[in-house]
Structure formats: structure tokens, C-alpha cells
Write a protein that holds these residues in place. Structure first.
Motif, PDB file in Angstrom:
ATOM      1  N   THR A   1       0.830  -1.198   0.000  1.00  0.00           N
ATOM      2  CA  THR A   1       0.000   0.000   0.000  1.00  0.00           C
ATOM      3  C   THR A   1       0.872   1.258   0.000  1.00  0.00           C
ATOM      4  N   VAL A   2       0.506   2.222  -0.813  1.00  0.00           N
ATOM      5  CA  VAL A   2       1.198   3.506  -0.880  1.00  0.00           C
ATOM      6  C   VAL A   2       0.269   4.595  -0.327  1.00  0.00           C
ATOM      7  N   THR A   3       0.817   5.478   0.462  1.00  0.00           N
ATOM      8  CA  THR A   3       0.037   6.599   0.982  1.00  0.00           C
ATOM      9  C   THR A   3       0.518   7.901   0.350  1.00  0.00           C
ATOM     10  N   LEU A   4      -0.416   8.599  -0.297  1.00  0.00           N
ATOM     11  CA  LEU A   4      -0.125   9.900  -0.871  1.00  0.00           C
ATOM     12  C   LEU A   4      -0.682  10.990   0.032  1.00  0.00           C
TER      13      LEU A   4
ATOM     14  N   LYS B   1      -4.964  -0.033  -3.277  1.00  0.00           N
ATOM     15  CA  LYS B   1      -3.576  -0.088  -2.818  1.00  0.00           C
ATOM     16  C   LYS B   1      -2.968   1.306  -2.609  1.00  0.00           C
ATOM     17  N   ILE B   2      -3.724   2.335  -2.965  1.00  0.00           N
ATOM     18  CA  ILE B   2      -3.233   3.701  -2.792  1.00  0.00           C
ATOM     19  C   ILE B   2      -4.177   4.453  -1.859  1.00  0.00           C
ATOM     20  N   LYS B   3      -3.628   4.939  -0.761  1.00  0.00           N
ATOM     21  CA  LYS B   3      -4.407   5.727   0.182  1.00  0.00           C
ATOM     22  C   LYS B   3      -4.009   7.195   0.046  1.00  0.00           C
ATOM     23  N   ILE B   4      -4.973   8.078   0.226  1.00  0.00           N
ATOM     24  CA  ILE B   4      -4.684   9.506   0.121  1.00  0.00           C
ATOM     25  C   ILE B   4      -5.108  10.202   1.405  1.00  0.00           C
ATOM     26  N   GLU B   5      -4.165  10.929   1.986  1.00  0.00           N
ATOM     27  CA  GLU B   5      -4.440  11.739   3.168  1.00  0.00           C
ATOM     28  C   GLU B   5      -4.435  13.205   2.744  1.00  0.00           C
ATOM     29  N   THR B   6      -5.543  13.886   2.992  1.00  0.00           N
ATOM     30  CA  THR B   6      -5.676  15.273   2.571  1.00  0.00           C
ATOM     31  C   THR B   6      -5.279  16.235   3.687  1.00  0.00           C
ATOM     32  N   GLU B   7      -4.445  17.205   3.332  1.00  0.00           N
ATOM     33  CA  GLU B   7      -4.082  18.280   4.248  1.00  0.00           C
ATOM     34  C   GLU B   7      -4.656  19.579   3.701  1.00  0.00           C
ATOM     35  N   THR B   8      -4.905  20.556   4.583  1.00  0.00           N
ATOM     36  CA  THR B   8      -5.435  21.836   4.119  1.00  0.00           C
ATOM     37  C   THR B   8      -4.507  22.988   4.497  1.00  0.00           C
ATOM     38  N   ARG B   9      -4.648  24.065   3.747  1.00  0.00           N
ATOM     39  CA  ARG B   9      -3.889  25.299   3.981  1.00  0.00           C
ATOM     40  C   ARG B   9      -4.855  26.462   3.831  1.00  0.00           C
ATOM     41  N   PRO B  10      -4.502  27.630   4.353  1.00  0.00           N
ATOM     42  CA  PRO B  10      -5.368  28.799   4.175  1.00  0.00           C
ATOM     43  C   PRO B  10      -5.383  29.248   2.719  1.00  0.00           C
TER      44      PRO B  10
END
Length: 435
Positions: free
Chosen positions: A36-39, A66-75
Motif C-alpha cells: 500500500t502507498v500513501t499519498l 492499494k493507494i491511500k490519500i491523506e488530505t491536508e489543508t492550507r489557508p
């Protein structure tokens, strides 16, 4: 409408850094034992951006377990710009990130910081006339996320139907419609100068006509060779502002009216035309459902009906920094973003305010009318990007100048000359040649 404010005028900064290879340092986890790859994916924290990212990433992960995505936020705004530039320069950028297209992208020094997608299957579905706003020379750096916006005239279709009017293809036809609307006791043109940014649309939304008349205007303008005051096609936008005021076509209280009041007036049919961005319509649909069907869009008419078209504010892009450790997975995600499947997923949760820039993407049947009207312009290749997508030169005082011209306080030619002086200061600050 913070995004509109940014789309209509954002400060630029120039970033330089040493070129990094795709296997260099940066964020992004190594593949797990199970493959598994995390983006990590960085987006701005506006609700529409967060909802769009959530819809796309969930649909992508369902199709690619197999690909997980973690979302980050910015102003949003300049604070967010600085975060993006800092993370790129320190090698700490996420595997993929969403950011502006056009001149703001150029300030990221993309040839040194971003993965070049030219010739890559990732961009096979991207409409060709979108590519210039995510490119530098022969290099392509991103795929479109979200929809294009129209900058032109929102109009009340019920008023047009009641008065037997046709969508104008020339400025003279537009003014003739205004005269009939005024005679019917309806405000022909809504202006909302309390929100000064709204005063710019007659000028900025007219760029399709400028480019049709003077194809090299954007390049010559950036090089200090072309001016608004001495280019008749560019001066026309300022003249339009003056004309509708001189003819008495504006709503009462236009100097103290807000954008929200202007949209309400338009939807209720108390005003017929509103120079505005199409993005103003979808947020109204919940409280005023008739906005979806009763408000249409047409480009600001020029002088030649055969060259009738519209100015677009292009969607932002999704990009891959050269620092990612997960290039293959990142490309797979961008290929999905640039696919009809992604647009279908997004349309289920975010009402599109314009067309997608993806070949094969279709607007949902319940899309707002302004989006369908914009799609028609794209289908006949009658669009041009707003000037700010083609040039970094945009003076900070335009909205004050257009308020003065649109209020009858400053003649059109004088306003255009004032703006030429305003942009000269900014061009020199940017260190552009020819100024």
C-alpha cells in the motif's frame, strides 16, 4: 466569494530554488509491507475545495485500494501562497497539491519545482485549450481540478422571455435590450459598488473581445508595449462602464449595494443584467431554487457578431512536486483527476458553476443554467482565458478606478490611463523587461 476575489486580483511573488530530482527528499511514506502507498494531498481549506478533494480521493481510493490519500489543508490567499512556496523550497511539499493555474503558477518556478507531464498519458483527457495555463514553454505541469468560471453577463431569462429579447451578440444589441428593459420598469444593469471588486467585470470580462481584435495583446501588455488607453479594444471595457451609467441603466443605490444584494435582485427579476462571475449562482440554489434555471450567462458582447465569445476564469490545477517519493502513484491520481469518472464523483457533491476542462466530462442534467451556457461557448471554441491567466501584470487599484468610471466620476479614457500607470508600478516591482 473569496475565490472570486483571488481570481480577480492576487499578488505575485517569484520563487527560485535548485532543481530537485523526483527521487529527492520530501514528504510521502514509503510503500507499506502489503504494497500500500500513501499519498499526501494539499488543498486550500475553502469548503468547495475540501468537498471536491473528498469526492475525488474517495472515488479514486475505491478504484485503487492499494493507494491511500491523506488530505491536508492550507489557508487561501497570500498566506496559502506563502505556505506552498515555502514547502516547495524546503522540499517538504506533499506528494500532490492543488494550486492556481495561470500567472500565479509561473511564480512557483515550475520548471525547477514540478514534474513535467508533457507527452505523458496523464494529460490525455485534458482539453488542449486549457493546457497553456498550466504550462511553461513546452512543459506541462498540471491537470484541471474543478470547473471553469465565466466572467461576463448574468441575466434573468424570465425577464428576457417576458420582453421577447434575444441574447445579444454585439454591444449595440445589448444596449438596445437595456433600453427595452428600462422602459418596462426593470433595472437594466445591476451594479454593486459597495463590494468594489464587482466593478471590474466589464473590463476583465471583456478580454475575449480584446484578444479577438488584438491577438498579441497579452504578450505585448506584459512587455510594456501595449496599453489599455491606447488600444481601442482594451479601452472598450472602461467605455462600457461609462456607457451604462450615462444611459441611466443602473439600479438605484448601486454605490451602496453588495454582491449578495445584486444576486438577489437578479434572481427575483428586479434587475435584468449583472456583470459577474458564474460562480455566484450555485451557492444561491438552496435558498433560491429558481436561480438554477432563471439565471443564464452570456459573454460581454463585442462589435462583431461573427466573433462572439466569452472570457473564462480557468480552474486551478493539481500538480506533482519533484520531491515526491511516490511518483507512479501520484501520476495515477492525476490521471484520475483528469478523467470523466472524477468529474462525475465531484458533481454529486459540488454543484458545478461552469464546464469541466476534461474531454468526455459531462455536466449533470441538473447543472445550473449558467454552466450549460458556458459549455456552449466551449463547445464552439469561442473562449479566451482572462488576462490574469496570461500575464502577471494586474494593478492593485483597478477596482477603485472602475468604481469611479462606473459611477460617472472619471471619464473612461482617463480611467484607462490611470490603470496603465497603476500596472506600471506593479510591472516594475516584478522586474519585467520593457518597463
Amino acid at each position: 466569494m473569496k475565490t472570486s476575489h483571488r481570481a480577480l486580483g492576487a499578488a505575485l511573488a517569484v520563487l527560485t530554488m535548485t532543481a530537485l530530482t523526483s527521487c529527492g527528499s520530501g514528504s510521502g511514506a514509503e510503500p507499506a509491507a502489503d504494497g500500500t502507498v500513501t499519498l499526501k494531498y494539499l488543498v486550500d481549506n475553502g469548503q468547495g475545495s475540501v468537498d471536491t478533494a473528498k469526492a475525488m480521493t474517495e472515488a479514486f481510493m475505491k478504484a485503487n485500494p492499494k493507494i491511500k490519500i491523506e488530505t491536508e489543508t492550507r489557508p487561501p490567499g497570500s498566506e496559502g501562497d506563502n505556505i506552498v512556496k515555502t514547502r516547495l523550497s524546503t522540499g517538504d511539499m506533499t506528494d500532490v497539491f492543488a494550486y492556481n493555474s495561470g500567472s500565479l503558477l509561473q511564480a512557483l518556478n515550475p520548471a525547477q519545482t514540478l514534474v513535467d507531464l508533457a507527452g505523458d498519458p496523464v494529460i490525455k483527457n485534458v482539453q488542449k485549450d486549457f493546457l497553456p495555463v498550466v504550462s511553461q514553454g513546452d512543459h506541462v505541469f498540471g491537470v484541471p481540478s474543478g470547473t471553469a468560471l465565466g466572467g461576463g453577463i448574468l441575466y434573468n431569462r424570465k425577464v428576457y422571455e417576458k420582453l421577447g429579447l434575444q441574447v445579444p451578440k454585439t454591444w449595440d444589441e445589448f444596449m438596445a435590450n437595456n433600453e427595452k428593459i428600462k422602459a418596462a420598469g426593470i433595472a437594466p444593469v445591476i451594479s454593486t459598488f459597495k463590494d468594489t471588486w464587482t466593478s471590474q467585470l466589464f473590463v476583465l470580462g471583456d478580454f475575449y473581445n480584446v484578444q479577438a481584435a488584438v491577438p498579441n495583446f497579452a504578450a505585448d501588455y506584459t512587455a510594456g508595449k501595449a496599453k489599455f488607453a491606447t488600444t481601442p479594444a482594451a479601452l472598450a471595457g472602461f467605455q462600457h462602464l461609462a456607457d451604462v451609467k450615462a444611459k441611466g441603466y443602473l439600479n438605484e443605490g448601486f454605490g451602496s449595494a453588495t454582491a449578495d444584494q445584486g444576486m438577489k435582485m437578479l434572481v427575483e427579476g428586479k434587475g435584468a443584467h449583472y456583470p459577474m462571475l458564474s460562480a455566484q449562482v450555485p451557492p444561491l440554489v438552496d435558498s433560491m431554487p429558481q436561480a438554477a434555471t432563471d439565471v443564464g450567462f452570456f459573454g460581454i458582447p463585442g462589435t462583431d457578431p461573427a466573433k462572439n465569445g466569452a472570457t473564462l476564469w480557468e480552474p486551478g490545477g493539481v500538480y506533482i512536486p519533484k520531491t515526491t517519493k511516490n511518483l507512479d502513484a501520484a501520476k495515477k491520481f492525476l490521471a484520475f483527476v483528469a478523467s470523466p469518472a472524477a468529474t462525475e464523483a465531484v458533481s454529486k457533491v459540488v454543484q458545478p458553476s461552469g464546464p469541466y476542462r476534461i474531454t468526455g466530462a459531462k455536466l449533470p442534467d441538473d447543472a445550473v443554467q449558467v454552466a450549460k451556457d458556458l459549455q456552449a461557448y466551449i463547445d464552439k471554441s469561442a473562449t479566451a482565458p482572462a488576462l490574469e491567466f496570461l500575464s502577471p501584470v494586474k494593478g492593485p487599484s483597478l477596482e477603485q478606478i472602475t468604481v469611479a468610471v462606473g459611477s460617472g466620476l472619471t471619464p473612461a479614457a482617463e480611467g484607462a490611463a490611470q490603470y496603465d500607470k497603476d500596472v506600471e508600478k506593479q510591472a516594475k516591482q516584478l522586474g519585467l523587461a520593457g518597463w
